[in-house]
Design a protein around this motif. Structure first.
Motif, PDB file in Angstrom:
ATOM      1  N   LEU A 123       0.959  -1.122   0.342  1.00 38.10           N
ATOM      2  CA  LEU A 123       0.427   0.145  -0.259  1.00 38.10           C
ATOM      3  C   LEU A 123       1.102   1.580  -0.068  1.00 38.10           C
ATOM      4  O   LEU A 123       0.632   2.569  -1.016  1.00 38.10           O
ATOM      5  N   ALA A 124       1.869   1.422   1.140  1.00 40.43           N
ATOM      6  CA  ALA A 124       2.685   2.185   0.717  1.00 40.43           C
ATOM      7  C   ALA A 124       3.627   2.648  -0.112  1.00 40.43           C
ATOM      8  O   ALA A 124       3.721   3.351  -0.959  1.00 40.43           O
ATOM      9  N   ALA A 125       3.114   1.357  -1.568  1.00 37.31           N
ATOM     10  CA  ALA A 125       3.736   1.531  -2.566  1.00 37.31           C
ATOM     11  C   ALA A 125       3.116   2.230  -3.269  1.00 37.31           C
ATOM     12  O   ALA A 125       3.465   1.941  -5.139  1.00 37.31           O
ATOM     13  N   GLY A 126       1.740   1.996  -3.106  1.00 35.09           N
ATOM     14  CA  GLY A 126       0.855   2.999  -3.911  1.00 35.09           C
ATOM     15  C   GLY A 126       0.417   1.365  -5.160  1.00 35.09           C
ATOM     16  O   GLY A 126      -0.062   1.741  -6.077  1.00 35.09           O
ATOM     17  N   LYS A 127       0.119   0.503  -4.488  1.00 36.40           N
ATOM     18  CA  LYS A 127      -0.228  -0.822  -5.084  1.00 36.40           C
ATOM     19  C   LYS A 127      -1.646  -0.885  -4.122  1.00 36.40           C
ATOM     20  O   LYS A 127      -1.497  -1.479  -2.882  1.00 36.40           O
ATOM     21  N   HIS A 128      -2.281  -0.813  -5.143  1.00 38.56           N
ATOM     22  CA  HIS A 128      -3.754  -2.315  -4.479  1.00 38.56           C
ATOM     23  C   HIS A 128      -3.569  -3.889  -4.400  1.00 38.56           C
ATOM     24  O   HIS A 128      -2.582  -4.214  -5.091  1.00 38.56           O
ATOM     25  N   VAL A 129      -3.931  -3.859  -2.947  1.00 41.59           N
ATOM     26  CA  VAL A 129      -3.677  -5.283  -2.902  1.00 41.59           C
ATOM     27  C   VAL A 129      -5.136  -6.621  -3.180  1.00 41.59           C
ATOM     28  O   VAL A 129      -6.036  -5.999  -2.206  1.00 41.59           O
ATOM     29  N   LEU A 130      -4.540  -7.434  -3.080  1.00 41.68           N
ATOM     30  CA  LEU A 130      -5.491  -8.881  -2.443  1.00 41.68           C
ATOM     31  C   LEU A 130      -4.786  -9.985  -2.167  1.00 41.68           C
ATOM     32  O   LEU A 130      -3.584 -10.434  -2.778  1.00 41.68           O
ATOM     33  N   SER A 131      -5.174 -10.059  -0.638  1.00 40.02           N
ATOM     34  CA  SER A 131      -4.530 -10.340   0.476  1.00 40.02           C
ATOM     35  C   SER A 131      -5.306 -11.935   0.494  1.00 40.02           C
ATOM     36  O   SER A 131      -6.159 -11.689   0.289  1.00 40.02           O
ATOM     37  N   GLU A 132      -4.292 -13.095   0.485  1.00 36.34           N
ATOM     38  CA  GLU A 132      -5.423 -14.225   0.946  1.00 36.34           C
ATOM     39  C   GLU A 132      -5.344 -13.462   1.632  1.00 36.34           C
ATOM     40  O   GLU A 132      -6.050 -12.977   3.444  1.00 36.34           O
ATOM     41  N   LYS A 133      -6.194 -14.899   2.337  1.00 38.56           N
ATOM     42  CA  LYS A 133      -7.511 -14.829   4.152  1.00 38.56           C
ATOM     43  C   LYS A 133      -6.309 -16.177   5.493  1.00 38.56           C
ATOM     44  O   LYS A 133      -5.562 -16.447   4.280  1.00 38.56           O
ATOM     45  N   PRO A 134      -6.517 -15.074   6.047  1.00 39.35           N
ATOM     46  CA  PRO A 134      -7.480 -14.193   6.081  1.00 39.35           C
ATOM     47  C   PRO A 134      -6.142 -12.920   6.400  1.00 39.35           C
ATOM     48  O   PRO A 134      -5.181 -13.083   6.044  1.00 39.35           O
ATOM     49  N   LEU A 135      -7.217 -11.398   6.578  1.00 40.41           N
ATOM     50  CA  LEU A 135      -5.864 -10.399   6.298  1.00 40.41           C
ATOM     51  C   LEU A 135      -4.914 -10.516   7.446  1.00 40.41           C
ATOM     52  O   LEU A 135      -3.371 -10.094   6.930  1.00 40.41           O
ATOM     53  N   THR A 136      -5.383 -10.611   8.316  1.00 40.54           N
ATOM     54  CA  THR A 136      -4.143 -10.231   9.788  1.00 40.54           C
ATOM     55  C   THR A 136      -4.971 -11.531  10.552  1.00 40.54           C
ATOM     56  O   THR A 136      -5.884 -12.067  10.634  1.00 40.54           O
ATOM     57  N   SER A 137      -4.104 -11.776  11.935  1.00 38.15           N
ATOM     58  CA  SER A 137      -3.968 -12.589  12.399  1.00 38.15           C
ATOM     59  C   SER A 137      -5.457 -11.356  14.117  1.00 38.15           C
ATOM     60  O   SER A 137      -5.541 -12.534  15.507  1.00 38.15           O
ATOM     61  N   ASP A 138      -5.238 -10.060  13.780  1.00 37.90           N
ATOM     62  CA  ASP A 138      -6.069  -9.683  14.565  1.00 37.90           C
ATOM     63  C   ASP A 138      -6.530  -8.339  14.528  1.00 37.90           C
ATOM     64  O   ASP A 138      -6.792  -8.093  13.163  1.00 37.90           O
ATOM     65  N   GLN A 139      -7.939  -8.111  14.948  1.00 35.46           N
ATOM     66  CA  GLN A 139      -8.595  -7.059  14.723  1.00 35.46           C
ATOM     67  C   GLN A 139      -7.655  -5.326  14.348  1.00 35.46           C
ATOM     68  O   GLN A 139      -7.979  -4.694  13.899  1.00 35.46           O
ATOM     69  N   VAL A 140      -6.742  -5.052  15.128  1.00 33.10           N
ATOM     70  CA  VAL A 140      -6.203  -3.601  15.556  1.00 33.10           C
ATOM     71  C   VAL A 140      -5.335  -3.798  14.658  1.00 33.10           C
ATOM     72  O   VAL A 140      -5.382  -2.264  13.376  1.00 33.10           O
TER      73      VAL A 140
END
Length: 334
Positions: free
Chosen positions: A87-104
Motif C-alpha cells: 500500500l505504501a508503494a501505491g499498489k492495490h492489494v488482494l491478500s489471502e485470507k485472513p488479512l491478519t491475525s487480529d482486529q487492531v
C-alpha cells in the motif's frame, strides 16, 4: 490507470500456483505481469510456466512502475508487513485470507488503504461462487421458511509436519486457516450482528496452535449458528440452513472444483428436492471482481466494513474460547 490491472505476485505459495495463477489466464480485466520470490530459480520457473517476468525479491516488485496491484499468498503472519509495504508503494492489494491475525492490525491496514485511495481485498474467494447467491435467493423466497439455525463444517486431514500452519509465529492454527470460512459464511447468511456465545479450541500443547474448534454464534433476534473446523478430520466442506419449513444443505461449499456442478438439497417433511446449478469458477470471479472494483473506482466502504467485522469476530472467538488439549496433534505433527 491502464485499461486492465497489471498484477504482480509476492511469493510462489501453493494456492497461487494451483488455483489463482491458472485462473488469471481466464480472467478479464487483469493480467499477470510478474512474480517475485526470494529464490530466483523458483521465480524463474513459475514465470516461465505462466508467461510473465521473474523478479528477484518482493521489494523489487513493489518498486516496479508497470505493476498496479499485487496478490499476496504468503503465510498469514507475513500478511500485515507486506500488505502495508505494498500500500505504501501505491499498489492495490488482494491478500489471502485472513488479512491478519487480529482486529487492531486489520483496522490499521484498512485505514491505510482508505487514506491512500487504494483497494485492499481479503480473498474469501468462495463468496464469489454463484451457488451461495442462489442459496440466499432460495431462502429469501421463503423455501425454508424463517431461518432458525445455520451450521457449517470445514475440516481437512492432518498436514505435513513441516507445514507453516502448525507454527504460531507464521499465523498458523485451524481457526485462522479453515475456521474463518464458516465464520464468514455465517455473516454472509445471518448478517454482521452475530455475537459469540461460546467457543472451544483444541490446541496442540507442543506447538501452541489450535488444531480444531467449535463456535456457537447468535443474532440479536435469536437465530443461532453452529460451526466446526479443524486439521484433524476427514475432509468436509458444507453448510446448512434449517428453517421452520425445510432444511437446505450444500456440500463442497468452500472449495468446489471448477468443473463441479453444485447441488442444493432442500428437504421438507421427508420429501427431498435437488436444485442443480452450472459449474462456476470462484478464483476467476474474485480476480475479475478485484479488477472491476479498481478500474471502476468502486465504493470501498462495504469491503472495509467486511474486513473489520470479520477480524472482530475472529478476535471474539479466540478471546472467549475454552482451550482443550489435543492428545493426537503433536504426534502427527512431529
Amino acid at each position: 490507470m491502464p485499461a486492465l490491472i497489471r498484477l504482480g505476485v509476492l511469493g510462489c505459495a501453493s494456492i497461487a500456483l494451483r488455483r489463482f495463477l491458472p485462473a488469471l489466464t481466464e480472467a478479464t480485466g487483469i493480467e499477470l505481469r510478474a512474480v517475485a520470490s526470494r529464490d530466483p530459480a523458483r521465480a524463474g520457473t513459475v514465470a516461465e510456466q505462466f508467461g510473465c517476468r521473474a523478479v528477484d525479491g518482493y521489494d523489487e516488485l513493489l518498486d516496479r512502475a508497470d505493476i498496479d496491484a499485487v496478490y499476496i499468498p504468503l503465510p498469514t503472519g507475513l500478511h500485515a508487513y507486506w500488505v502495508s509495504r505494498a500500500l505504501a508503494a501505491g499498489k492495490h492489494v488482494l491478500s489471502e485470507k485472513p488479512l491478519t491475525s487480529d482486529q487492531v492490525t486489520a483496522r490499521k491496514l484498512v485505514n491505510q488503504a482508505e487514506q491512500a485511495g487504494l483497494w485492499l481485498l481479503e480473498n474469501y474467494m468462495f463468496l464469489h461462487h454463484r451457488q451461495h447467491e442462489m442459496v440466499r435467493d432460495l431462502v429469501a423466497a421463503g423455501r425454508i421458511g424463517t431461518t432458525r439455525l445455520f451450521t457449517a463444517r470445514f475440516g481437512i486431514p492432518p498436514l505435513a509436519p513441516t507445514n507453516w500452519r502448525y507454527r504460531g509465529e507464521f499465523g498458523g492454527g485451524a481457526l485462522l486457516d479453515v475456521g474463518v470460512y464458516p465464520l464468514r459464511a455465517a455473516t454472509y447468511f445471518l448478517g454482521p450482528e452475530l455475537d459469540v456465545v461460546g467457543s472451544v479450541l483444541r490446541t496442540s500443547p507442543g506447538r501452541g496452535v489450535d488444531l480444531a474448534g467449535h463456535v456457537l454464534l447468535a443474532t440479536p433476534s435469536g437465530v443461532t449458528a453452529e460451526l466446526s473446523f479443524g486439521f484433524e478430520h476427514a475432509y468436509r466442506s458444507c453448510y446448512s440452513l434449517w428453517g421452520e419449513r425445510a432444511r437446505l444443505t450444500l456440500d463442497r461449499a468452500f472449495t468446489p472444483p471448477v468443473t463441479r456442478q453444485p447441488v442444493i438439497r432442500i428437504e421438507a417433511d421427508g420429501h427431498p428436492e435437488e436444485v442443480r446449478l452450472p459449474a462456476d469458477h470462484q478464483f476467476r470471479n474474485i480476480a475479475e471482481f478485484f479488477a472491476r472494483s479498481v478500474l471502476d473506482d468502486a465504493d470501498y466502504r462495504p469491503q472495509a466494513r467486511a474486513i473489520n467485522q470479520q477480524a472482530e469476530l475472529i478476535d471474539k472467538v479466540r478471546s472467549s474460547a475454552v482451550r482443550l488439549p489435543s492428545s493426537h496433534g503433536d504426534a502427527r505433527s512431529g
